[in-house]
Design a protein around this motif. Sequence first.
Motif, PDB file in Angstrom:
ATOM      1  N   VAL A  21       0.871  -1.183   0.000  1.00  0.00           N
ATOM      2  CA  VAL A  21       0.000   0.000   0.000  1.00  0.00           C
ATOM      3  C   VAL A  21       0.901   1.224   0.000  1.00  0.00           C
ATOM      4  O   VAL A  21       1.764   1.362   0.877  1.00  0.00           O
ATOM      5  CB  VAL A  21      -0.924   0.032   1.234  1.00  0.00           C
ATOM      6  CG1 VAL A  21      -1.744   1.315   1.247  1.00  0.00           C
ATOM      7  CG2 VAL A  21      -1.842  -1.187   1.256  1.00  0.00           C
ATOM      8  N   TRP A 118     -14.455  -9.333 -11.423  1.00  0.00           N
ATOM      9  CA  TRP A 118     -13.258  -8.594 -11.013  1.00  0.00           C
ATOM     10  C   TRP A 118     -12.049  -9.538 -10.954  1.00  0.00           C
ATOM     11  O   TRP A 118     -12.069 -10.553 -10.284  1.00  0.00           O
ATOM     12  CB  TRP A 118     -13.491  -7.952  -9.649  1.00  0.00           C
ATOM     13  CG  TRP A 118     -12.338  -7.131  -9.169  1.00  0.00           C
ATOM     14  CD1 TRP A 118     -11.261  -7.557  -8.460  1.00  0.00           C
ATOM     15  CD2 TRP A 118     -12.140  -5.730  -9.379  1.00  0.00           C
ATOM     16  NE1 TRP A 118     -10.399  -6.523  -8.211  1.00  0.00           N
ATOM     17  CE2 TRP A 118     -10.913  -5.373  -8.756  1.00  0.00           C
ATOM     18  CE3 TRP A 118     -12.864  -4.732 -10.013  1.00  0.00           C
ATOM     19  CZ2 TRP A 118     -10.416  -4.075  -8.758  1.00  0.00           C
ATOM     20  CZ3 TRP A 118     -12.374  -3.427 -10.016  1.00  0.00           C
ATOM     21  CH2 TRP A 118     -11.165  -3.124  -9.396  1.00  0.00           C
ATOM     22  N   ILE A 123      -4.111  -2.222  -8.060  1.00  0.00           N
ATOM     23  CA  ILE A 123      -4.886  -1.044  -8.463  1.00  0.00           C
ATOM     24  C   ILE A 123      -4.005   0.187  -8.371  1.00  0.00           C
ATOM     25  O   ILE A 123      -3.288   0.385  -7.382  1.00  0.00           O
ATOM     26  CB  ILE A 123      -6.126  -0.851  -7.554  1.00  0.00           C
ATOM     27  CG1 ILE A 123      -7.027  -2.079  -7.572  1.00  0.00           C
ATOM     28  CG2 ILE A 123      -6.906   0.396  -7.970  1.00  0.00           C
ATOM     29  CD1 ILE A 123      -8.109  -2.058  -6.508  1.00  0.00           C
ATOM     30  N   ILE A 125      -4.583   4.284  -8.524  1.00  0.00           N
ATOM     31  CA  ILE A 125      -5.563   5.369  -8.593  1.00  0.00           C
ATOM     32  C   ILE A 125      -4.813   6.660  -8.902  1.00  0.00           C
ATOM     33  O   ILE A 125      -4.141   7.222  -8.038  1.00  0.00           O
ATOM     34  CB  ILE A 125      -6.364   5.518  -7.288  1.00  0.00           C
ATOM     35  CG1 ILE A 125      -7.028   4.202  -6.897  1.00  0.00           C
ATOM     36  CG2 ILE A 125      -7.419   6.611  -7.448  1.00  0.00           C
ATOM     37  CD1 ILE A 125      -7.801   4.262  -5.586  1.00  0.00           C
ATOM     38  N   LEU A 142     -15.674   0.700  -5.525  1.00  0.00           N
ATOM     39  CA  LEU A 142     -14.303   0.207  -5.408  1.00  0.00           C
ATOM     40  C   LEU A 142     -14.049  -0.436  -4.053  1.00  0.00           C
ATOM     41  O   LEU A 142     -13.307  -1.426  -3.956  1.00  0.00           O
ATOM     42  CB  LEU A 142     -13.314   1.356  -5.645  1.00  0.00           C
ATOM     43  CG  LEU A 142     -11.838   0.960  -5.745  1.00  0.00           C
ATOM     44  CD1 LEU A 142     -11.617  -0.016  -6.892  1.00  0.00           C
ATOM     45  CD2 LEU A 142     -10.964   2.196  -5.923  1.00  0.00           C
ATOM     46  N   ARG A 143     -14.687   0.089  -3.018  1.00  0.00           N
ATOM     47  CA  ARG A 143     -14.500  -0.478  -1.685  1.00  0.00           C
ATOM     48  C   ARG A 143     -14.989  -1.934  -1.619  1.00  0.00           C
ATOM     49  O   ARG A 143     -14.442  -2.745  -0.864  1.00  0.00           O
ATOM     50  CB  ARG A 143     -15.222   0.371  -0.641  1.00  0.00           C
ATOM     51  CG  ARG A 143     -14.925  -0.060   0.786  1.00  0.00           C
ATOM     52  CD  ARG A 143     -15.369   0.957   1.796  1.00  0.00           C
ATOM     53  NE  ARG A 143     -16.806   1.183   1.778  1.00  0.00           N
ATOM     54  CZ  ARG A 143     -17.452   1.950   2.653  1.00  0.00           C
ATOM     55  NH1 ARG A 143     -16.776   2.566   3.601  1.00  0.00           N
ATOM     56  NH2 ARG A 143     -18.750   2.124   2.564  1.00  0.00           N
ATOM     57  N   ARG A 146     -12.036  -3.895  -3.101  1.00  0.00           N
ATOM     58  CA  ARG A 146     -10.687  -3.481  -2.738  1.00  0.00           C
ATOM     59  C   ARG A 146      -9.849  -4.632  -2.159  1.00  0.00           C
ATOM     60  O   ARG A 146      -8.660  -4.786  -2.492  1.00  0.00           O
ATOM     61  CB  ARG A 146     -10.772  -2.314  -1.741  1.00  0.00           C
ATOM     62  CG  ARG A 146      -9.511  -2.003  -0.954  1.00  0.00           C
ATOM     63  CD  ARG A 146      -8.351  -1.586  -1.838  1.00  0.00           C
ATOM     64  NE  ARG A 146      -7.119  -1.486  -1.060  1.00  0.00           N
ATOM     65  CZ  ARG A 146      -6.264  -2.473  -0.892  1.00  0.00           C
ATOM     66  NH1 ARG A 146      -6.485  -3.674  -1.435  1.00  0.00           N
ATOM     67  NH2 ARG A 146      -5.158  -2.297  -0.179  1.00  0.00           N
ATOM     68  N   ILE A 152      -1.907  -1.738  -3.994  1.00  0.00           N
ATOM     69  CA  ILE A 152      -2.625  -0.541  -4.423  1.00  0.00           C
ATOM     70  C   ILE A 152      -1.711   0.665  -4.269  1.00  0.00           C
ATOM     71  O   ILE A 152      -0.908   0.740  -3.326  1.00  0.00           O
ATOM     72  CB  ILE A 152      -3.938  -0.342  -3.623  1.00  0.00           C
ATOM     73  CG1 ILE A 152      -4.769   0.798  -4.230  1.00  0.00           C
ATOM     74  CG2 ILE A 152      -3.669  -0.101  -2.145  1.00  0.00           C
ATOM     75  CD1 ILE A 152      -6.208   0.845  -3.709  1.00  0.00           C
ATOM     76  N   ILE A 173      -9.568   4.024   1.214  1.00  0.00           N
ATOM     77  CA  ILE A 173      -9.671   3.175   0.028  1.00  0.00           C
ATOM     78  C   ILE A 173      -8.343   2.472  -0.239  1.00  0.00           C
ATOM     79  O   ILE A 173      -8.296   1.427  -0.888  1.00  0.00           O
ATOM     80  CB  ILE A 173     -10.109   3.995  -1.201  1.00  0.00           C
ATOM     81  CG1 ILE A 173     -10.777   3.095  -2.250  1.00  0.00           C
ATOM     82  CG2 ILE A 173      -8.959   4.755  -1.823  1.00  0.00           C
ATOM     83  CD1 ILE A 173     -12.100   2.526  -1.848  1.00  0.00           C
ATOM     84  N   LEU A 174      -7.259   3.035   0.303  1.00  0.00           N
ATOM     85  CA  LEU A 174      -5.947   2.406   0.149  1.00  0.00           C
ATOM     86  C   LEU A 174      -5.738   1.300   1.177  1.00  0.00           C
ATOM     87  O   LEU A 174      -5.399   0.164   0.826  1.00  0.00           O
ATOM     88  CB  LEU A 174      -4.838   3.452   0.275  1.00  0.00           C
ATOM     89  CG  LEU A 174      -4.781   4.569  -0.764  1.00  0.00           C
ATOM     90  CD1 LEU A 174      -3.598   5.494  -0.483  1.00  0.00           C
ATOM     91  CD2 LEU A 174      -4.685   4.005  -2.185  1.00  0.00           C
ATOM     92  N   MET A 176      -7.946   0.230   3.655  1.00  0.00           N
ATOM     93  CA  MET A 176      -9.180  -0.372   4.168  1.00  0.00           C
ATOM     94  C   MET A 176      -9.423  -0.016   5.642  1.00  0.00           C
ATOM     95  O   MET A 176      -9.889  -0.833   6.432  1.00  0.00           O
ATOM     96  CB  MET A 176      -9.170  -1.881   3.958  1.00  0.00           C
ATOM     97  CG  MET A 176      -9.197  -2.274   2.490  1.00  0.00           C
ATOM     98  SD  MET A 176      -9.216  -4.059   2.193  1.00  0.00           S
ATOM     99  CE  MET A 176      -7.510  -4.480   2.560  1.00  0.00           C
TER     100      MET A 176
END
Length: 455
Positions: A21, A118, A123, A125, A142-143, A146, A152, A173-174, A176
Amino acid sequence: MKYNPHEYQDYAKEFIIGHSVSLLLLDMGLGKTVITLTALWELLLDYFEVRRVLVIAPLRVARDTWTGEYEKWDHLNGLLLSHILGSEKERNAALNRKANVYVINRENVEWLVGQGNWDFDMIIIDELSSFKSHKAKRFKALRKVRAKAHRIVGLTGTPAPNGLIDLWAEIGILDMGQRLGRFIGTYRDRFFLPDKRSRDMVYSYKPKDGAEEQIYGLISDITISMKAVDYLEMPECIYNRVEVSLNEKEYDLYRKLEKDMLLPFEGGDVDAVNAAGLSNKLLQMANGAVYDENGDVRHIHDRKLDVLEDLLEAANGKPVLMAYWYKHDKQRIKERFQAVELDTSEDFKKWNNGEIPLAMIHPASAGHGLNLQAGGSTLIWFGLTWSLELYQQMNARLWRQGQKETVVIHHLIAKGTMDEQVFASLERKNTGQSALVEAVKVRIGGIRDGCGKNL
């Protein structure tokens, strides 16, 4: 083209590779796209840690910037890009195409998740601030998926354009919810106090004493920040405030709307139903025209157009890029000047080739990721925006690495109007964001004196 990375670019690439992350707060012009693509090449084709990557970006960035950077550098051979853009049929075809990097515009994230198949283990962003609202459909979609991606990366130059409250969704979102909590209510209660309110309704929050430092500390392990002026030989950037004066009659009309929230006209009044609506109408009037209740344009004055004519004459044929906000501003500018609106890839190419002497662009549709520095070095803000993010991104289209000349940014400010308050608001918002960037800033090989100016 052979890639000879700066030391900071190598550092940022290794940070992505070394963290499942990561959040890169990279100032505009530092090359975040090529840094990320280089990291993807190693993760996909050297370490074999991932096999399918999804890049989420603003539409024009997804369409033009990622492809442009991929095609530019020889060392990226082996990456296969597929663009999930266009009609639903075209998007489905792109999904089924053999590739290892899939690029989608942020508006189609909800659609993609809704397909139910999916299959992405990483990911990216691009412009993470697009996910600052926890109520937005793209965030909620997206959540849901995720956790299926074990890597990510968030990329942005403006992490908290409207304050620290935005960071909960962006960081959440990165990771969680690991660092700032799983719920927005808990985050607010822990770090913020109610600010503007009306009885039981709270409209905004302000950080508690010491909250900024605590938040920065919590995210510092996944975050690096770099400012362009520290690492690049950036050109000088001059910010110029050009004041515009309304005459007595025009100013009386402005004050009447401000006081009564209503300006009567035969065939349709100009009215504002609330404070936000009033602010919008007053900004329009400062620019010279305003929409009435029927959507018709009511002409008020040409003061900004007159000053704009003087600025263009002073440019003496030098290319000028102009930022507009309202459609009626665009129409009035086009009627008076030979202005070309930048919208398509061909438009951007012509601008960068020096074929367009006067170009217009809307910050909300083209503020992110576009390289326009080859076409000119003068930017004129016909009307300002409340969004610090769009403001900074728009300025960075010209003031970035590769710019050969001093950049001059003119702001047309109608004296005694809402223009002055927007300008002051942009200054205040930048204070908090600058503090965030400084708190997680990484320094490599010392700091050089920069020539940039924060507004």
